[in-house]
Motif scaffolding. Structure first.
Motif, mmCIF file in Angstrom:
data_model
loop_
_atom_site.group_PDB
_atom_site.id
_atom_site.type_symbol
_atom_site.label_atom_id
_atom_site.label_comp_id
_atom_site.label_asym_id
_atom_site.label_seq_id
_atom_site.Cartn_x
_atom_site.Cartn_y
_atom_site.Cartn_z
ATOM 1 N N ASP A 90 -43.294 -89.465 -0.044
ATOM 2 C CA ASP A 90 -42.771 -88.901 1.209
ATOM 3 C C ASP A 90 -41.322 -88.445 1.044
ATOM 4 O OD1 ASP A 90 -45.191 -89.369 2.508
ATOM 5 O OD2 ASP A 90 -44.546 -91.327 3.264
ATOM 6 N N MET A 124 -41.243 -85.235 -0.978
ATOM 7 C CA MET A 124 -41.790 -84.099 -0.235
ATOM 8 C C MET A 124 -40.858 -83.613 0.877
ATOM 9 S SD MET A 124 -44.474 -83.066 -1.703
ATOM 10 C CE MET A 124 -45.238 -81.988 -0.512
ATOM 11 N N ARG A 125 -40.030 -84.492 1.417
ATOM 12 C CA ARG A 125 -39.147 -84.051 2.495
ATOM 13 C C ARG A 125 -37.752 -83.663 2.014
ATOM 14 N NH1 ARG A 125 -35.199 -86.667 3.976
ATOM 15 N NH2 ARG A 125 -34.762 -88.786 4.450
ATOM 16 N N GLN A 158 -34.586 -81.812 0.635
ATOM 17 C CA GLN A 158 -34.112 -80.429 0.606
ATOM 18 C C GLN A 158 -32.625 -80.432 0.326
ATOM 19 O OE1 GLN A 158 -35.203 -78.909 4.470
ATOM 20 N NE2 GLN A 158 -33.298 -79.507 5.390
ATOM 21 N N LYS A 202 -39.739 -76.544 7.253
ATOM 22 C CA LYS A 202 -40.423 -77.217 6.150
ATOM 23 C C LYS A 202 -40.482 -76.251 4.984
ATOM 24 C CE LYS A 202 -42.962 -80.631 8.551
ATOM 25 N NZ LYS A 202 -43.339 -81.875 8.047
ATOM 26 N N ARG A 203 -40.386 -76.821 3.804
ATOM 27 C CA ARG A 203 -40.491 -76.015 2.598
ATOM 28 C C ARG A 203 -41.876 -75.396 2.507
ATOM 29 N NH1 ARG A 203 -38.018 -79.062 -2.540
ATOM 30 N NH2 ARG A 203 -36.063 -77.982 -2.329
ATOM 31 N N LYS A 204 -41.914 -74.227 1.917
ATOM 32 C CA LYS A 204 -43.196 -73.614 1.633
ATOM 33 C C LYS A 204 -43.871 -74.476 0.568
ATOM 34 C CE LYS A 204 -45.335 -69.356 0.156
ATOM 35 N NZ LYS A 204 -45.141 -68.012 -0.376
ATOM 36 N N ARG A 205 -45.093 -74.861 0.830
ATOM 37 C CA ARG A 205 -45.827 -75.716 -0.096
ATOM 38 C C ARG A 205 -46.194 -74.923 -1.349
ATOM 39 N NH1 ARG A 205 -47.644 -80.801 2.312
ATOM 40 N NH2 ARG A 205 -48.350 -81.140 0.191
ATOM 41 N N LEU A 206 -46.071 -75.577 -2.462
ATOM 42 C CA LEU A 206 -46.401 -74.994 -3.752
ATOM 43 C C LEU A 206 -47.911 -74.931 -3.930
ATOM 44 C CD1 LEU A 206 -45.224 -74.241 -6.669
ATOM 45 C CD2 LEU A 206 -45.862 -76.586 -7.242
ATOM 46 N N GLU A 207 -48.389 -73.850 -4.475
ATOM 47 C CA GLU A 207 -49.798 -73.771 -4.854
ATOM 48 C C GLU A 207 -49.929 -74.466 -6.203
ATOM 49 O OE1 GLU A 207 -51.590 -69.841 -4.521
ATOM 50 O OE2 GLU A 207 -49.975 -69.294 -3.136
#
Length: 182
Positions: A5, A8-9, A11, A168-173
């Motif tokens: 967590d 993921m959060r 920045q 929120k950050r753009k999620r990575l593919e």
């Protein structure tokens, strides 16, 4: 909060307040960051706290290194004043037949990244600044680096402003970056 967590959060916060952790508050984070994987336990890194006048001297080194004059020199000199605490991340190459320089530098980078994660998770705003000035003679001289040392950048650390970036950050593919070798 789990490590997942927190990561993921996380920045970067390029604008922080004048609050900063004290040296005593910082020490446990450094101790925890030092647990990164380190082949042969060489500890090929060190951190330098820059507070107060040290930030002003760094600004002068920035201006000298950039060759700027007038307003451009003032702009270069003001960059280290954006946070009350800067932590210089130094890669210290240790002679080793087992551990190449690139691997040692990766350890120093790992310490810096882990420290930034820990500070972020503790509620501090952190921004890792790098750039061409890290490899200049005036900046090396100001940090009193040894011939076997390279500056990897600075963690700018401060309090979080009232209004922090909530996007929120753009999620990575992830599938595009994790491949399978058969």
């Amino acid at each position: 909060m789990s490590a997942f967590d927190a990561v993921m959060r996380r920045q970067s916060h390029s604008k922080v307040t004048s609050a900063a952790p004290s040296r005593l508050e910082l020490l446990p984070f450094v101790e925890a960051a030092a647990t990164v994987a380190d082949h042969s336990g060489l500890k090929p890194w060190r951190l330098i706290e820059l507070r107060g006048d040290a930030r002003v001297r760094l600004g002068a080194a920035f201006a000298e290194a950039s060759g700027a004059t007038g307003k451009d020199a003032e702009k270069a000199a003001s960059k280290p004043l954006r946070a009350e605490l800067l932590i210089a991340v130094v890669f210290t190459h240790k002679p080793s037949f087992k551990v190449p320089a690139w691997e040692q530098e990766a350890v120093a980078s790992g310490v810096a990244h882990t420290l930034s994660l820990l500070l972020d998770e503790a509620g501090w705003g952190v921004f890792w600044r790098t750039g061409i000035l890290t490899r200049t003679e005036p900046v090396h001289r100001m940090h009193e680096l040894a011939p076997n040392e390279q500056l990897l950048g600075w963690l700018y650390v401060g309090g979080l402003p009232d209004k922090t970036k909530s996007d929120k950050r753009k999620r990575l593919e992830a599938g595009r970056y994790l491949t399978t070798l058969t």
